[in-house]
Design a protein around this motif. Structure first.
Motif, PDB file in Angstrom:
ATOM      1  N   ALA A 116       0.826  -1.207   0.000  1.00  0.00           N
ATOM      2  CA  ALA A 116       0.000   0.000   0.000  1.00  0.00           C
ATOM      3  C   ALA A 116       0.860   1.257   0.000  1.00  0.00           C
ATOM      4  O   ALA A 116       0.552   2.239  -0.697  1.00  0.00           O
ATOM      5  N   ALA A 117       1.952   1.232   0.764  1.00  0.00           N
ATOM      6  CA  ALA A 117       2.857   2.381   0.793  1.00  0.00           C
ATOM      7  C   ALA A 117       3.494   2.600  -0.582  1.00  0.00           C
ATOM      8  O   ALA A 117       3.597   3.739  -1.064  1.00  0.00           O
ATOM      9  N   ASP A 118       3.913   1.516  -1.216  1.00  0.00           N
ATOM     10  CA  ASP A 118       4.517   1.640  -2.550  1.00  0.00           C
ATOM     11  C   ASP A 118       3.517   2.170  -3.558  1.00  0.00           C
ATOM     12  O   ASP A 118       3.847   3.013  -4.401  1.00  0.00           O
ATOM     13  N   MET A 119       2.288   1.670  -3.508  1.00  0.00           N
ATOM     14  CA  MET A 119       1.260   2.160  -4.422  1.00  0.00           C
ATOM     15  C   MET A 119       1.059   3.664  -4.267  1.00  0.00           C
ATOM     16  O   MET A 119       1.024   4.419  -5.249  1.00  0.00           O
ATOM     17  N   ALA A 120       0.912   4.105  -3.029  1.00  0.00           N
ATOM     18  CA  ALA A 120       0.655   5.519  -2.770  1.00  0.00           C
ATOM     19  C   ALA A 120       1.820   6.385  -3.231  1.00  0.00           C
ATOM     20  O   ALA A 120       1.613   7.451  -3.837  1.00  0.00           O
ATOM     21  N   MET A 121       3.041   5.947  -2.973  1.00  0.00           N
ATOM     22  CA  MET A 121       4.207   6.735  -3.373  1.00  0.00           C
ATOM     23  C   MET A 121       4.411   6.719  -4.881  1.00  0.00           C
ATOM     24  O   MET A 121       5.043   7.616  -5.451  1.00  0.00           O
ATOM     25  N   ALA A 122       3.853   5.717  -5.537  1.00  0.00           N
ATOM     26  CA  ALA A 122       3.927   5.662  -6.997  1.00  0.00           C
ATOM     27  C   ALA A 122       2.880   6.557  -7.648  1.00  0.00           C
ATOM     28  O   ALA A 122       2.893   6.765  -8.857  1.00  0.00           O
ATOM     29  N   GLY A 123       1.955   7.070  -6.830  1.00  0.00           N
ATOM     30  CA  GLY A 123       0.917   7.937  -7.361  1.00  0.00           C
ATOM     31  C   GLY A 123      -0.461   7.315  -7.426  1.00  0.00           C
ATOM     32  O   GLY A 123      -1.415   7.945  -7.903  1.00  0.00           O
ATOM     33  N   VAL A 124      -0.587   6.076  -6.953  1.00  0.00           N
ATOM     34  CA  VAL A 124      -1.908   5.433  -6.919  1.00  0.00           C
ATOM     35  C   VAL A 124      -2.727   6.094  -5.809  1.00  0.00           C
ATOM     36  O   VAL A 124      -2.251   6.274  -4.694  1.00  0.00           O
ATOM     37  N   ARG A 125      -3.953   6.448  -6.136  1.00  0.00           N
ATOM     38  CA  ARG A 125      -4.821   7.123  -5.186  1.00  0.00           C
ATOM     39  C   ARG A 125      -5.964   6.206  -4.757  1.00  0.00           C
ATOM     40  O   ARG A 125      -6.373   5.324  -5.516  1.00  0.00           O
ATOM     41  N   SER A 126      -6.435   6.417  -3.547  1.00  0.00           N
ATOM     42  CA  SER A 126      -7.627   5.712  -3.096  1.00  0.00           C
ATOM     43  C   SER A 126      -8.819   6.463  -3.670  1.00  0.00           C
ATOM     44  O   SER A 126      -9.162   7.556  -3.207  1.00  0.00           O
ATOM     45  N   VAL A 127      -9.438   5.897  -4.713  1.00  0.00           N
ATOM     46  CA  VAL A 127     -10.546   6.585  -5.392  1.00  0.00           C
ATOM     47  C   VAL A 127     -11.662   6.913  -4.399  1.00  0.00           C
ATOM     48  O   VAL A 127     -12.241   7.999  -4.422  1.00  0.00           O
ATOM     49  N   ILE A 128     -11.962   5.973  -3.526  1.00  0.00           N
ATOM     50  CA  ILE A 128     -12.879   6.248  -2.421  1.00  0.00           C
ATOM     51  C   ILE A 128     -12.042   6.905  -1.324  1.00  0.00           C
ATOM     52  O   ILE A 128     -11.091   6.301  -0.827  1.00  0.00           O
ATOM     53  N   PRO A 129     -12.339   8.143  -0.939  1.00  0.00           N
ATOM     54  CA  PRO A 129     -11.542   8.826   0.079  1.00  0.00           C
ATOM     55  C   PRO A 129     -11.357   7.975   1.332  1.00  0.00           C
ATOM     56  O   PRO A 129     -12.262   7.243   1.742  1.00  0.00           O
TER      57      PRO A 129
END
Length: 293
Positions: free
Chosen positions: A235-248
């Motif tokens: 999850a940390a890697d996804m977020a730092m890669a620019g992946v966003r949680s579409v549902i806030p």
């Protein structure tokens, strides 16, 4: 606290140009009336206990009194050192460390409930393995715990962190979200990225039931800590890669509350459903009932 949501937390940190950890330290000092030095020293002692639990789990016999669990952390750690783990060396270490801490808990050792005893391995597994990998100082990881604590504060007050209230999603899910968000900050990510990491991690745990075999915090709790540590890294890697949680992320927390309330009682830490009521689970329960402690 000046924040009740993850959105407010990130906005405050950005507006004041400070990391979430620094904001949380200041808020804790204001709320408690204690000095920042006292608060930081206390958190440092908690991180010391986490590191001790990792070391104990990797070096001592962690067989539980029930005999159901023990020493799997050592097995995974040995495998990671001798083979090529499919998840990679770093994730395998995080997994081994998380298992080890959870086994220390099951064998009546000292741990820090982060946020609960049933999910005590996730954050130490992620933090201690990351510290070894990146060469961070203890002070860095202590700050990371304040970031994790800020995320946990929001989750606990908007939803729940108790398996008896909301299932394992409330325990392991919350721990994974806290670890993921904190790891993003530790690696230099933005407060917004930390919030996305928490949301991504938590949504992956929605609906996870709490079904302890024999009513003990052992099966399947311990292995879920190991899996949770790996999920936090992802999850940390996804977020730092620019992946966003579409549902806030705050809405994900609200969904966890909704799902937990709708979850049957037998799937909320009662050992009356799920894995606890499989033929093997029932047989274990019967054996434990005959076993003197």
């Amino acid at each position: 606290m000046r924040f009740k949501t993850l959105s407010e937390l990130a906005s405050l940190a950005q507006a004041e140009n400070k990391p979430i950890s620094r904001l949380m330290i200041e808020e804790q000092a204001r709320e408690s009336g204690e000095s920042e030095d006292v608060i930081i020293a206390r958190m440092a002692s908690y991180y010391g206990i986490m590191k001790e639990a990792v070391a104990k789990g990797l070096s001592e016999d962690t067989t539980s009194r029930s005999g159901l669990t023990g020493n799997d952390g050592k097995r995974v750690n040995r495998f990671a050192g001798e083979e090529q783990p499919s998840v990679g060396q770093d994730a395998a270490k995080a997994m081994a460390y998380a298992l080890s801490v959870s086994e220390v808990n099951a064998s009546m050792g000292r741990i820090v409930a982060t946020p609960t005893a049933g999910s005590c391995g996730v954050i130490p597994g992620v933090f201690v393995s990351a510290q070894e990998r990146f060469g961070w100082k203890d002070d860095d990881l202590v700050n990371g715990l304040f970031c994790a604590g800020a995320i946990g504060h929001v989750i606990a007050n908007r939803s729940f962190i108790s398996g008896a209230e909301g299932g394992c999603q409330a325990e392991i899910g919350s721990a994974v979200a806290m670890a993921a968000g904190a790891l993003v900050e530790l690696r230099g990510g933005t407060p917004e990225q930390s919030m996305h990491a928490a949301g991504l991690a938590l949504k992956n745990s929605l609906g996870l039931i709490c079904d302890p075999v024999g009513g003990l915090v052992e099966v399947p709790c311990i292995v879920r800590n190991g899996f949770g540590a790996v999920t936090a890294l992802a999850a940390a890697d996804m977020a730092m890669a620019g992946v966003r949680s579409v549902i806030p992320s705050d809405e994900v927390i609200d969904v966890m509350l909704e799902v937990g309330r709708a979850m049957p009682e037998k799937h909320r830490e009662t050992a009356k459903g799920g894995l606890a009521q499989t033929p093997t689970g029932k047989a274990i329960m019967q054996k434990l009932n005959r076993q003197p402690f």
